[in-house]
Each structure stands twice: as structure tokens, then as C-alpha cells.
Scaffold this motif. Structure first.
Motif, short mmCIF file in Angstrom:
data_model
loop_
_atom_site.label_atom_id
_atom_site.label_comp_id
_atom_site.label_asym_id
_atom_site.label_seq_id
_atom_site.Cartn_x
_atom_site.Cartn_y
_atom_site.Cartn_z
N GLN A 73 42.17 54.64 20.74
CA GLN A 73 41.37 53.82 21.72
C GLN A 73 42.09 52.32 21.85
OE1 GLN A 73 37.37 52.02 21.16
NE2 GLN A 73 37.51 52.94 18.82
N TRP A 74 42.88 51.95 20.84
CA TRP A 74 43.66 50.75 20.76
C TRP A 74 44.84 50.87 21.36
CZ3 TRP A 74 39.16 48.43 20.33
CH2 TRP A 74 38.28 48.64 19.38
N THR A 75 44.97 51.01 22.64
CA THR A 75 46.29 51.21 23.34
C THR A 75 47.24 49.86 23.36
OG1 THR A 75 45.07 50.87 25.38
CG2 THR A 75 45.43 53.18 24.83
N LEU A 76 48.34 50.08 23.84
CA LEU A 76 49.37 48.83 23.55
C LEU A 76 49.08 47.91 24.85
CD1 LEU A 76 51.66 47.23 22.47
CD2 LEU A 76 53.12 48.77 23.53
N ASP A 77 48.52 46.93 25.15
CA ASP A 77 48.27 46.19 26.14
C ASP A 77 48.70 44.60 26.21
OD1 ASP A 77 46.48 45.01 24.34
OD2 ASP A 77 44.59 45.59 25.44
N TYR A 78 49.99 44.51 25.25
CA TYR A 78 50.34 43.10 25.65
C TYR A 78 51.89 43.37 25.97
CZ TYR A 78 47.52 40.37 22.25
OH TYR A 78 46.63 39.62 21.85
N PRO A 79 52.46 42.31 26.68
CA PRO A 79 53.87 42.42 27.31
C PRO A 79 54.95 42.83 26.56
CG PRO A 79 52.87 40.41 27.82
CD PRO A 79 51.95 40.99 26.65
N PRO A 80 55.85 43.29 26.92
CA PRO A 80 57.03 44.14 26.25
C PRO A 80 57.74 43.21 25.06
CG PRO A 80 57.50 44.39 28.59
CD PRO A 80 56.20 43.32 28.39
N PHE A 81 58.04 41.99 25.07
CA PHE A 81 58.46 41.40 23.89
C PHE A 81 57.63 41.49 22.86
CE2 PHE A 81 61.30 37.81 25.94
CZ PHE A 81 62.32 38.80 26.17
N PHE A 82 56.21 41.50 22.89
CA PHE A 82 55.25 41.78 21.61
C PHE A 82 55.50 43.25 21.26
CE2 PHE A 82 51.71 41.94 18.99
CZ PHE A 82 51.73 40.69 18.39
N ALA A 83 55.63 44.04 22.30
CA ALA A 83 55.84 45.53 21.73
C ALA A 83 57.18 45.57 21.04
CB ALA A 83 56.07 46.43 22.98
N TYR A 84 58.31 44.73 21.36
CA TYR A 84 59.73 44.80 20.68
C TYR A 84 59.29 44.16 19.14
CZ TYR A 84 61.41 45.48 25.40
OH TYR A 84 61.84 45.67 26.66
N PHE A 85 58.33 43.15 19.12
CA PHE A 85 58.32 42.47 18.11
C PHE A 85 57.45 43.77 17.02
CE2 PHE A 85 54.64 40.10 15.86
CZ PHE A 85 55.30 39.43 14.95
N GLU A 86 56.57 44.36 17.64
CA GLU A 86 55.93 45.28 16.69
C GLU A 86 56.79 46.49 16.31
OE1 GLU A 86 52.92 45.31 15.62
OE2 GLU A 86 51.53 44.18 16.83
N LYS A 87 57.75 46.79 17.19
CA LYS A 87 58.83 47.66 16.93
C LYS A 87 59.63 47.08 15.56
CE LYS A 87 61.89 51.08 17.25
NZ LYS A 87 61.45 52.38 16.62
#
Length: 508
Positions: A48-62
Motif C-alpha cells: 500500500q506504500w506506493t512510490l509517490d515522491y518525484p523522480p530524483f528521490f526515486a533515484y536517491f532510493e535506487k
């Protein structure tokens, strides 16, 4: 260095402390970005905790997921929901401490380039040790210290005259967390007026193109992979879920909390007196539902997104007009604070954690003069206290209260000596007394909040629907301080002598 060591020791000792659902949110984002191709990041709904931050934060998590997988592969297992082994706890809490060094580096640079290093050292220490970061990042769990570090670097670049870099850093920040859009109007006006236009109003073509192209490149790097895979619409739907209600929770202390409380009081009045006033039955049900959800008023007219948007834009327009005609660094920081403040007080579905958008830039103004300092004190005490309900476990509640008191004493005493002004009139004395009484009321409020569970168990108050009373009282009391702080700051800003406004801050 001493503050860094002290804060690190405290944060490491808090590793076993309470963790909110945000801890699992970020662990799941590690798993999403590590396990799935980029084309599926914003579609995945395994948790239920889907990714909902902008792309740079997704890259940061990567990036963070790479060492996480090496340490414990189960951390990045997409189907390993609610994983809470010691390996993931230590790893994720350590990443918060390490990435927060971005904040520390920015604050250190503020000190080294300050006209008054001792004063700036107090302010920088207060920000690095801020209770808001300790509560939200190091216990509750988020990465605000890292992102506010980027914001402070951007502000620092503006102070040092490097406005192009200031704009680039802010564009980067927007692509880490879109909540910083609240501050974007102040950046837009300041950079347009002071960087893209000459003092006479002529367009500086070179500067305009440099800034525009730099921002386009930042957003291009951020969004291009998702545009190529057809995810832009899906990405936007995740970032802007407009179906949420007016209030995130009763205890987010803004103007709508006061309106909600007024509606509840009016409903009680109507029920007790039998007055023939139309009552919305959906609003009656809303009063007993608890903390989160759509807010439906029983007596007062319901507030819609367009109402909150209109009020926010109207207030920001007043602020930005002043900034347009006086685009100094100090005016920029004040306008930046007020833009965040107006969005927090009157925005739609504002989260209580967003109070840091006010408290962080406001800290940079604390030593300007006594009027700013008093505003800083009121907003800070109300804002930090409003975060206390985030931690409801006994041990963490003690930590947050004791830590906040020590922190406040550490900054209040030295700063008050630097900015003290003798009262100019009887009205100033009366106002000072009222504000001190309000601040003293937080001690009474804390005693009430601490004792209420004990008293409610004895009297059976839980069964009568009173279990949320401490949160509502906290919300209302903190809202009064936050609203008053906003009125105070906007008055100071609009009535600031223009000659004084044009001077550089003593802590620049």
C-alpha cells in the motif's frame, strides 16, 4: 565538530526507538527501485506504500538500495513486507544520519561566510540540532535533514550572489520532494526581478536564458526516463492525489484546525440549546470518526480546494508584490518563509510535518532584531509542540519533551541577549505579557496531555468518544500560536522600513 559528535551519539542511541509506517514506506521504495525496471516504479502496488515522491528521490532510493542489497538482500525483496530486522533498522537510520551531512555542510558554510560568526554559529547549531529533525527524521523516520540541506545551500547561494546556482539547486530540490512548491513563488519573483531583470526593468537576456535552460535541463534529467516509458500521467497521479480531505489530521495546527474546532463547538451549542440551525448530518458523523479523513462541517459551510487555493494565492500575492519592489536577500528569505507559512496555514490537506517549511527559513531571521526573534520564538514553540503527537509511546514522548526544552534554552538565552530591545510603549509591554502567558500555557497543555490517558481510564472517557480530545486541544492551542506568528511576521515584513530592508543582514 562537537555538535556533530553529540548529535550523532544521540541519534545512534535512538536506533531502537519507535518507528512510524514511514520506515516501511522507505524500505518498500528501496525494494521497488532495486527490484523493478524504471518503467514500473510508479505503477507498482505490491504494498500500500506506493512510490509517490518525484523522480530524483526515486533515484536517491535506487542508490541507497545498492549497499542495502549487499548488506541484507531481504531489505530489497519486494514481497518481504514489514521487514524489521536489526539490519534494516541500522541501515536505514544510518542513511538518515549520513545524508544529513548535506545540512551540516551548508550550515558550516553559513558560519564561515558570516559577518557575525558567533550569532550565525548559534543559529546554525539550532538548525542542525533542531527537534523537528530529531522527531521527524531520526525517530518517526524521513529524510528532511538531507532535503533541507539542499534548500539551505540554495539560500546560501542567493546570499552570496550566485543566483543561477541558487535557482538550479531549488529546481533539483523540487524534483526530490514536490512539497517545496510552496516556496516556488518566492524563488520565481526573486530570481526574475534580481537576476533576469536589470534594476531599470530591462530583460537580461543572457541571465534569463541561462536560468531557463538550467531549469529545463534539471527537469529533463528528472522526467525524461518516465516520459520515454509513458509514465508521466501515472507519475503525476501519484504526486498529486487531490481526492484527500481538507485536514490531514486534527492536530495539524493551521487555520482550518481552528475552523474545524469552531464547527465542533457550534454543533455542541446547537445540540445543547435546540436552536433551529441547519445541521449537516455527514458533518455530525465526521466529528466522531477520529484523526484522518475528509473533514465535513456540520454547521459551517464546507471548505473546498478552490477556497484554500484562492486564499493562499491572495496572501502570497501581497507578499510577492513587496518582494518585487525590494528584491534584497533579507526580503527574499522573509518572503520565502511567508510563502511556506501561508501555504501551511491555508493549504489543502496540509501535513503537520510541513511546519519545517516555516521553522527552517524563519530560523535564519531570528537574530535580525527583536520583532523577528519574538515571532521566531512563538512559531517555533507552537510548531515543535505540534509535532509531539507524532510520537505517542512513553519513552519517546519523554525524549522529545526533554530534548526540545534543552534545545530551546540553548538558543533562547544567547539570542535574546543579542536582539533585546527596550519596550517602546505600553502596548508593547502588554503584547509581550500576553505572548509570555501564551508560551507559559504550553506547560499546562503538556501536563494535560500527559495526565489525560490516566484520568480517562479512571472515568471511562474513552467510551464516550473523548479519546481524541488531547489531540484536538493541542491542535487548537498550537494553531493560535501559528496564526499569530504569521500575522506578526507579515506585519513586520510589510511595514519594514525600506532603508532598513535594503541593508544586509548582520548574520550574512
Amino acid at each position: 565538530m562537537g555538535y556533530l559528535i553529540l548529535s550523532t551519539v544521540i541519534k545512534v542511541l535512538l536506533f531502537p526507538a519507535y518507528r512510524s509506517t514511514d520506515f516501511e514506506v522507505h524500505r518498500n521504495w528501496l525494494a521497488i527501485t532495486h527490484s523493478l525496471p524504471i518503467s514500473q516504479w510508479y505503477y507498482d502496488a505490491t504494498s500500500q506504500w506506493t512510490l509517490d515522491y518525484p523522480p530524483f528521490f526515486a533515484y536517491f532510493e535506487k542508490i541507497l538500495s545498492i549497499p542495502a542489497a549487499a548488506i541484507d538482500a531481504r531489505i530489497v525483496d519486494l514481497n518481504n513486507l514489514n521487514y524489521d530486522s536489526w539490519s534494516v533498522i541500522v541501515y536505514q537510520r544510518s542513511t538518515v544520519i549520513i545524508t544529513e551531512l548535506v545540512l551540516g555542510a551548508a550550515l558550516l558554510k553559513f558560519i564561515r561566510s558570516a559577518v557575525d560568526p558567533p550569532t550565525q554559529r548559534i543559529i546554525s547549531a539550532s538548525l542542525f540540532l533542531h527537534p523537528g529533525f530529531l522527531i521527524i527524521d531520526h525517530i518517526h523516520f524521513q529524510y528532511n535533514g538531507f532535503m533541507f540541506g539542499i534548500l539551505l545551500w540554495s539560500i546560501l547561494m542567493a546570499r552570496n550572489g550566485k543566483k543561477l546556482m541558487s535557482g538550479i539547486l531549488f529546481a533539483v530540490l523540487l524534483n526530490f520532494k514536490h512539497i517545496y512548491m510552496y516556496l516556488a513563488p518566492a524563488y520565481f519573483i526573486y530570481l526574475l526581478r534580481s537576476f533576469c531583470l536589470s534594476p531599470s526593468g530591462q530583460v537580461e537576456i543572457k541571465n534569463f536564458l541561462a536560468l531557463a535552460n538550467a531549469v529545463i535541463v534539471v527537469f529533463g534529467v528528472s522526467l525524461a526516463p518516465f516520459a520515454l516509458t509513458g509514465q508521466i500521467q501515472q507519475l503525476l497521479s501519484r504526486l498529486f492525489p487531490f481526492t484527500r480531505g481538507l485536514n490531514h489530521a486534527y492536530w495539524a495546527p493551521n487555520a482550518w484546525a481552528l475552523v474545524t474546532a469552531a464547527d465542533r463547538i457550534l454543533l455542541k451549542y446547537v445540540k445543547s440549546t435546540g436552536k433551529h440551525i441547519p445541521v449537516n448530518l455527514a458533518g455530525v458523523a465526521s466529528t466522531s470518526r477520529g484523526l484522518v479523513g475528509d473533514t465535513v462541517f456540520a454547521v459551517l459551510p464546507n471548505v473546498k480546494p478552490i477556497h484554500t487555493f484562492t486564499i493562499t494565492i491572495a496572501l502570497q500575492s501581497i507578499i510577492l508584490i513587496k518582494l518585487w519592489f525590494h528584491p534584497t536577500y533579507k526580503s527574499f528569505v522573509t518572503a520565502l518563509t511567508l510563502c511556506g507559512y501561508s501555504s501551511y496555514l491555508f493549504g489543502w490537506h496540509v501535513h503537520e510535518k510541513a511546519v519545517l517549511l516555516i521553522l527552517v527559513p524563519l530560523s535564519l531571521l531570528a537574530a535580525e532584531r527583536h520583532a523577528y526573534f519574538r515571532t521566531f520564538v512563538i512559531a517555533t514553540v507552537a510548531g515543535v509542540f505540534s509535532l509531539f503527537p507524532l510520537l505517542f509511546t512513553p519513552a519517546e514522548s519523554v525524549v522529545e519533551v526533554v530534548y526540545s526544552i534543552v534545545w530551546f534554552a540553548m538558543i533562547y538565552l544567547p539570542l535574546s541577549k543579542r536582539v533585546y530591545e527596550f519596550p517602546k510603549s505600553l502596548s508593547y509591554v502588554i503584547l509581550d505579557i500576553i505572548e509570555k502567558i501564551y508560551l507559559g500555557g504550553f506547560l499546562v497543555l503538556q501536563i494535560f496531555v500527559a495526565l489525560f490517558p490516566i484520568l480517562s481510564r479512571r472515568k471511562g472517557a474513552d467510551a464516550s468518544g473523548m479519546e481524541f480530545l488531547p489531540l484536538m486541544v493541542t491542535s487548537v492551542y498550537c494553531s493560535i500560536g501559528m496564526v499569530w506568528g504569521f500575522m506578526r511576521l507579515i506585519f513586520i515584513y510589510l511595514h519594514e522600513d525600506t532603508a532598513y530592508q535594503g541593508q544586509l543582514s548582520t548574520i550574512q
